[in-house]
Structure formats: C-alpha cells, structure tokens
Design an enzyme around this catalytic site. Structure first.
Site, short mmCIF file in Angstrom:
data_model
loop_
_atom_site.label_atom_id
_atom_site.label_comp_id
_atom_site.label_asym_id
_atom_site.label_seq_id
_atom_site.Cartn_x
_atom_site.Cartn_y
_atom_site.Cartn_z
N ARG A 271 0.86 -1.20 0.00
CA ARG A 271 0.00 0.00 0.00
C ARG A 271 0.89 1.25 0.00
O ARG A 271 0.62 2.21 -0.70
CB ARG A 271 -0.96 0.03 1.20
CG ARG A 271 -1.66 1.38 1.32
CD ARG A 271 -2.95 1.42 2.15
NE ARG A 271 -2.95 0.54 3.29
CZ ARG A 271 -2.27 0.75 4.42
NH1 ARG A 271 -1.53 1.83 4.57
NH2 ARG A 271 -2.32 -0.13 5.40
N TYR B 286 -15.98 17.32 -15.76
CA TYR B 286 -16.32 15.90 -15.84
C TYR B 286 -17.39 15.57 -14.78
O TYR B 286 -17.25 15.97 -13.61
CB TYR B 286 -15.05 15.06 -15.60
CG TYR B 286 -15.32 13.58 -15.56
CD1 TYR B 286 -15.63 12.88 -16.72
CD2 TYR B 286 -15.29 12.88 -14.37
CE1 TYR B 286 -15.91 11.53 -16.69
CE2 TYR B 286 -15.56 11.52 -14.32
CZ TYR B 286 -15.87 10.85 -15.49
OH TYR B 286 -16.14 9.51 -15.45
N ASP C 236 -6.81 18.89 -15.03
CA ASP C 236 -7.14 17.53 -15.47
C ASP C 236 -6.74 17.47 -16.95
O ASP C 236 -7.38 18.07 -17.81
CB ASP C 236 -8.64 17.28 -15.29
CG ASP C 236 -9.06 15.87 -15.66
OD1 ASP C 236 -8.38 15.26 -16.51
OD2 ASP C 236 -10.07 15.38 -15.13
N LYS D 144 -8.06 6.39 -19.86
CA LYS D 144 -8.31 6.85 -21.22
C LYS D 144 -7.04 6.68 -22.05
O LYS D 144 -6.67 5.57 -22.34
CB LYS D 144 -8.82 8.29 -21.18
CG LYS D 144 -9.90 8.56 -20.10
CD LYS D 144 -11.21 7.86 -20.36
CE LYS D 144 -12.16 7.86 -19.17
NZ LYS D 144 -12.45 9.15 -18.55
#
Ligand SMILES: *Cc1c(COP(=O)(O)O)cnc(C)c1O
Length: 394
Positions: free
Chosen positions: A45, A97, A169, A194
């Site tokens: 982690r 978004y 972004d 993406k």
C-alpha cells in the site's frame, strides 16, 4: 535526446534479472533484515516496485517532480481535494467531468468544501470568482464533451498572485500534446483509463506535482486512504504509455479528418473540435497544444434525442460505449449517458444539446471511419424519407 527516446528509456531494465519488460511485483509485503531495515519497500500500500516504476514514468511524462498512481481517475482527483480543509473553496470549470462534479457536490460539500463553477475560457470570470477562501482552481482543457479550451498560462499567473493552487485535469490532451506544469500549473491529474492506458482494459488515475513537497503531501493521503493502483494494472499502464506518443499522434490525425468530414456534411449542425478554424478557441489551442487530440463532438440539424439515439445505434465501426482514448473508436450520446444526471436546461446551457454526439476517434484507418459515418447518415436519411412517403401515402 528527443522526448520519445527519453521516455522509452526512463523505464529501467530490471536490476535483479535484466528483464526488459517491467516485472509485476505481485506481493503484499517484503522481507525485512531487521525491524524497519528493508530494500526500500515494506508494504505494497505504501510502496510497490511496479507501481513505483509507473509513478516515476508519469512524473517524467508530465515534467514534474513527483508521480502517484491511483485506483481510478476519480481516486486521483479525490487525493488532490484532500489537500483542502473544511471552509476552503474551489473555483472549477463549469463544463467539468460529471464524476468530479458528483465528488465535489455529493461528498466534499458535506465536509464544508464549496465549489464555484465558472466559464474558465474567460480569465476574468475566474478572477471574479476568487474569494479569500479559494485554495484551489480546477481546470479541464479541452473539456468534455464540448472541447472548450482554457488559457493555462494566464490562469496560472492569476493563481500564483493569490497563492492558490492550480490543478489541471489533462486527460483529454495527454502529456504528449500539453504539459500544464510547464505552463505554471502546480498539479496535473489524469484518468489514465483513457489515453495513458489506451487499450480500454484498465481503470486507473495518476497525479503529478511540480514540487516534491506537494507530491509528498498527496502521497501521505494515498497511503493513509489506500486507494492505490495494483501491480498488474500498473504494468498495463506502463505498457500503454510506451506507445503513447505514436497513438496520440494518430488519434489526432484521424480526429481532424473525421471532424473535417463532419463539418462538410449537410445533416450536421455544429462540430466541436479545437483543430477546426471554426472552434472559438482554435488559436489558443494551437498555441497551447501540439495537436488537438482524439475526441470530436457534433450536433445534428435535427436536434432531438431520438435522432441522436438512432445515429449512435446505427454505426458499425464506432461502438456505442462510455469512455474514450482506446484503440477502437467509440461513440456516445451524452444527453442519455454521461450527462443524464445534469438537468436538461443546465446541460443545454453548457452547449450539450439533445442531439450532441461524442466520438472517441480510434486507430482504425481514417477513411474507413469516415465511410462508417457517411453510411450511417445515408441509412438514417433513407429511413426518414421512407417514413415521410408512408405518411403522404396515408
Ligand atoms: C473519465 C474521466 C475522469 C474519471 O476517471 P475514471 O478513471 O473513470 O475514474 C476524470 N476526468 C476526465 C476528464 C475523464 O474523462
């Protein structure tokens, strides 16, 4: 050395075995020589070698000091917002978004963080929205799905003067076309789902910061909250990024061809593509980006949800699906899909008309893609005239 060469060789050969491809360190924990004495890794982690390679790679890609990989684009956005405290404010792009809007409004609002949405294509609107409580400016450029372009350099200047962080972004432009940190931004995020991944096979997000200090602050939240990217998905992302330059160039070339075709078609009303001279911020896009990306949106003269629904279910190469940035071309109908949760009048005010169709132009041959669209227009036209004939006959 050219960026492509540097990028490919910034992925190190495995020191232990000489493996050319990055090994997938599918392990949760690491042996320690003594308590707290280890080879740089103690628990996956906190740190994992495959993820670390990816994180260094994205930092290199975005010209930043620190990279971090998360379980999704939204997890990456979430980690950035955690820098704020209750009472702080964000000024964000209005055409944001949908998932980021939901995160801000349905999650962070109840913790006392408020967001003002403005048309960030107008720098003065950003200026006017800033209050003494504003700690973060949130941009997307180009936006989804109307491909609006904001001036990163001008807004970064404004942010710096007022000691406000600027986060961009950069999902739609990709680091191949635009590097916001070079233009003055402090933080870049990506939905790596993406273009970075590029093959429609992984959900992931990344954050890159301009300074090490800021990166370490966000890394604290990555470890404390735990929404990390796993080793296998990190491997897939590295593999995708290796061909990012080639893919994005080709996506952009295909998209420009498709947008040019659409602009000339009599059934099309408006085409949204920053590479077209008709785009309101074409000049800014040309100055700020190296090319214009793979997403093209358009509206129909018959501006109805029915007409768009008929279109998106009649193509053959363009597959009806959410998401973008993959090898296969996709299309979607925002009014009924990605933007369904936004009230119709608010949606239309943002330029997302009932008939707006968004294309993610893939890596097929451009002429085949254009023929697919051409045939779809013809099929629908024939169906319409048949219907009309039947009506006149009756
Ligand atoms: C898809 C997307 C996101 C969200 O990313 P996920 O990987 O789906 O969580 C954020 N921003 C933009 C611009 C996107 O297109």
């Amino acid at each position: 050395m050219q960026a492509t060469t540097k990028l490919i060789h910034s992925i190190p050969v495995d020191e232990l075995t000489g493996a050319i491809a990055v090994p997938i360190y599918q392990t949760s924990t690491f042996e320690q020589e003594a308590p707290g004495v280890n080879k740089g890794f103690d628990y996956s982690r906190s740190n994992n070698p495959t993820r670390k390679t990816l994180e260094n790679l994205v930092a290199e890609l975005e010209h930043g000091e620190f990279g971090l990989a998360f379980a999704s684009g939204l997890a990456a956005i979430d980690a950035v917002v955690k820098l704020l405290e209750s009472g702080d404010e964000i000024v964000a792009v209005d055409d944001i978004y949908g998932g980021a809007f939901r995160l801000f409004e349905k999650v962070y609002k109840k913790f006392g963080i408020n967001v003002t949405y403005v048309d960030t294509t107008k720098v003065e609107e950003v200026f006017n929205a800033i209050t003494p409580k504003t700690k973060l400016i949130w941009l997307e450029t180009p936006t989804n799905p109307t491909l609006k372009i904001s001036d990163i350099t001008a807004i970064a200047k404004l942010a710096k003067q007022q000691n406000i962080l600027l986060c961009v972004d950069n999902t739609f432009a990709t680091p191949v076309l635009q590097n916001p940190l070079d233009l003055g931004a402090d933080i870049v995020v990506h939905s790596a789902t993406k273009y970075l991944g590029g093959h429609s096979d992984v959900i992931a997000g990344v954050v890159v910061t301009k300074t090490k200090e800021l990166g370490e602050q966000i890394k604290f939240y990555q470890n404390a909250c735990g929404n990390i990217l796993g080793p296998f998905d990190s491997f897939l992302l590295i593999r995708g990024i290796e061909t990012l330059h080639l893919r994005v160039k080709e996506h952009s070339r295909n998209a420009l061809a498709v947008a040019t075709f659409l602009e000339s078609h009599p059934a099309v009303d408006k085409v949204f593509y920053p590479g077209l001279k008709s785009h309101p911020q074409h000049e800014l896009a040309a100055a700020q980006q190296k090319a214009f990306g793979g997403v093209v949106s358009f509206t129909l003269k018959n501006d109805t949800e029915e007409a768009a629904a008929a279109f998106v279910t009649s193509t053959s190469l363009f597959k009806l699906a959410e998401s973008l940035g993959g090898v296969k071309s996709l299309l979607c109908h925002p009014a009924q899909m990605t933007h369904k949760s936004i009230p119709a009048d608010k949606r239309r005010a943002n330029g997302v008309n009932d008939s707006l169709i968004r294309l993610s132009v893939g890596l097929e041959d451009a002429n085949d893609l254009i023929n697919d669209l051409k045939q779809t227009f013809e099929t629908l036209e024939n169906q319409n005239s048949k219907l009309k004939n039947q009506k006149t006959a009756a």
